[in-house]
Design a protein around this motif. Structure first.
Motif, short mmCIF file in Angstrom:
data_model
loop_
_atom_site.label_atom_id
_atom_site.label_comp_id
_atom_site.label_asym_id
_atom_site.label_seq_id
_atom_site.Cartn_x
_atom_site.Cartn_y
_atom_site.Cartn_z
N GLU A 145 -28.80 2.58 2.58
CA GLU A 145 -29.75 1.62 1.98
C GLU A 145 -31.18 2.13 2.10
O GLU A 145 -31.98 1.99 1.18
CB GLU A 145 -29.60 0.26 2.64
CG GLU A 145 -28.31 -0.46 2.30
CD GLU A 145 -28.16 -1.78 3.00
OE1 GLU A 145 -27.42 -2.65 2.49
OE2 GLU A 145 -28.77 -1.97 4.09
N LYS A 151 -30.33 -2.63 -1.41
CA LYS A 151 -29.23 -3.21 -0.67
C LYS A 151 -27.90 -2.78 -1.28
O LYS A 151 -27.78 -2.62 -2.50
CB LYS A 151 -29.32 -4.74 -0.68
CG LYS A 151 -30.43 -5.31 0.17
CD LYS A 151 -30.18 -5.11 1.65
CE LYS A 151 -29.00 -5.94 2.15
NZ LYS A 151 -28.75 -5.74 3.60
N LEU A 152 -26.91 -2.57 -0.41
CA LEU A 152 -25.57 -2.19 -0.83
C LEU A 152 -24.61 -3.27 -0.33
O LEU A 152 -24.23 -3.28 0.84
CB LEU A 152 -25.20 -0.82 -0.27
CG LEU A 152 -26.17 0.32 -0.60
CD1 LEU A 152 -25.75 1.61 0.10
CD2 LEU A 152 -26.27 0.53 -2.11
N ASP A 153 -24.22 -4.17 -1.22
CA ASP A 153 -23.47 -5.35 -0.81
C ASP A 153 -22.00 -5.32 -1.19
O ASP A 153 -21.19 -6.01 -0.57
CB ASP A 153 -24.10 -6.61 -1.41
CG ASP A 153 -25.51 -6.86 -0.88
OD1 ASP A 153 -25.71 -6.68 0.33
OD2 ASP A 153 -26.38 -7.23 -1.68
N THR A 154 -21.64 -4.57 -2.21
CA THR A 154 -20.29 -4.61 -2.74
C THR A 154 -19.66 -3.22 -2.74
O THR A 154 -20.36 -2.21 -2.63
CB THR A 154 -20.28 -5.14 -4.19
OG1 THR A 154 -20.91 -4.16 -5.04
CG2 THR A 154 -21.04 -6.46 -4.29
N PRO A 155 -18.32 -3.14 -2.88
CA PRO A 155 -17.69 -1.82 -2.99
C PRO A 155 -18.25 -0.99 -4.14
O PRO A 155 -18.41 0.24 -4.01
CB PRO A 155 -16.21 -2.17 -3.22
CG PRO A 155 -16.03 -3.49 -2.53
CD PRO A 155 -17.31 -4.22 -2.76
N ASP A 156 -18.58 -1.64 -5.26
CA ASP A 156 -19.18 -0.90 -6.37
C ASP A 156 -20.56 -0.36 -6.00
O ASP A 156 -20.93 0.75 -6.40
CB ASP A 156 -19.31 -1.81 -7.61
CG ASP A 156 -17.98 -2.00 -8.32
OD1 ASP A 156 -17.04 -1.23 -8.05
OD2 ASP A 156 -17.89 -2.93 -9.15
N ASP A 157 -21.32 -1.14 -5.22
CA ASP A 157 -22.62 -0.66 -4.74
C ASP A 157 -22.45 0.62 -3.92
O ASP A 157 -23.23 1.58 -4.07
CB ASP A 157 -23.30 -1.71 -3.87
CG ASP A 157 -23.80 -2.91 -4.65
OD1 ASP A 157 -23.92 -2.80 -5.88
OD2 ASP A 157 -24.05 -3.95 -4.01
N SER A 177 -18.40 2.88 5.95
CA SER A 177 -18.50 1.45 5.65
C SER A 177 -18.12 0.57 6.84
O SER A 177 -17.88 -0.62 6.67
CB SER A 177 -17.61 1.09 4.46
OG SER A 177 -16.24 1.24 4.80
N ALA A 180 -19.47 -2.86 7.25
CA ALA A 180 -19.10 -3.91 6.31
C ALA A 180 -17.62 -4.28 6.38
O ALA A 180 -17.11 -4.96 5.49
CB ALA A 180 -19.44 -3.46 4.88
#
Length: 276
Positions: A145, A151-157, A177, A180
């Motif tokens: 990040e 911000k990296l919130d999702t698997p796609d992010d 990861s 998360a």
């Protein structure tokens, strides 16, 4: 008859508590039966709960350690951990270029306990001087990040960030990861030569600060396995399995303090690597 071992170098900080840094790097090298060498960038006074003090070494002292090792020992693979400041980063980059080292970079920026381990002014130097020299970079989510500035919130992010870092620095990426993990699996994102992969292990059942040193352990295991001549797929599986095993077979130091430790079993069968 003497047994010939590959030599591997860690360029990182010393962790007086033994859970991360140079100490865990050398412990990991020994577990993989490679010959470990070291160049200390900083002396940290810490335990798994806190970092009380950081004393950085002069860049010339860091340079002399690395060159003294490389002028005699047949090191081809190295890993970096805590580089602390801009001056040390520039010195390490100069030596890596001079000796054409293959490099695994763990972009250590903040300790598990929350202490900043890389000066804010040095982030640009890491991106400009070290990352383009790396064969692999292994950021965790907070580090990714900071590097990507979002911000990296999702698997796609995470997948998009891994691909962005690969294109930006022209090196392979293992985006960790663990921060998360919300299920019974921990899935890291790999970008190898522009292709995305999922690297997964079961979620280890741990307590407290047992995970202190996971990033150091992973990058050290990668460097050791590359030095042993393994394929990139086997390197990632072996390194991920070693971290999972070290967490699963953690050792008890007090009634409430547990630390990861080199495992006795081989956990590679627990690891999957699949293209996305």
């Amino acid at each position: 008859m003497c047994k010939q071992l590959p030599a591997v170098l860690t360029i990182a900080g010393s962790d007086s508590g033994g859970g991360a840094g140079i100490q865990t790097d050398l412990r990991t090298f020994n577990a993989f039966k490679v010959y470990g060498c070291s160049a200390i960038t900083a002396v940290t006074s810490q335990n798994p709960d806190e970092v009380r003090r950081i004393d950085t070494l002069p860049p010339d002292a860091v340079r002399c350690q690395i060159e003294t090792v490389l002028d005699l020992l047949p090191v081809r693979w190295a890993k970096t951990g805590m580089l602390a400041n801009k001056e040390i980063i520039e010195c390490v980059a100069d030596v890596v270029r001079k000796y054409a080292l293959e490099l695994v970079v763990d972009p250590v920026m903040v300790s598990t306990s929350g202490t900043r381990l890389l000066e804010a002014s040095a982030v640009s130097a890491m991106k400009e001087k070290i990352f383009p020299l790396a064969s692999w970079i292994t950021p965790n989510i907070p580090e990714a990040e900071l590097i990507c500035q979002r911000k990296l919130d999702t698997p796609d992010d995470l997948a998009n960030a891994a691909l962005q870092l690969y294109k930006q620095f022209n090196c392979n990426i293992l985006l960790k990861s663990g921060h998360a993990a919300v299920s019974d699996q921990v899935t890291d994102i790999v970008c190898y030569q522009g292709k995305l992969f999922a690297l997964s292990s079961p979620l280890a059942k741990i307590s407290g600060n047992t995970a202190h040193g996971t990033g150091c352990t992973l990058s050290a295991a990668m460097a050791a396995n590359f030095a042993l001549g393994k394929s990139w797929q086997d390197v990632l599986i072996s390194a991920k399995a070693f971290v999972y095993g070290a967490l699963s077979e953690n050792v008890q130091l007090t009634e409430t303090l547990f630390q990861m430790y080199p495992p006795e079993q081989d956990y590679c069968a627990e690891i999957t690597l699949n293209e996305l």
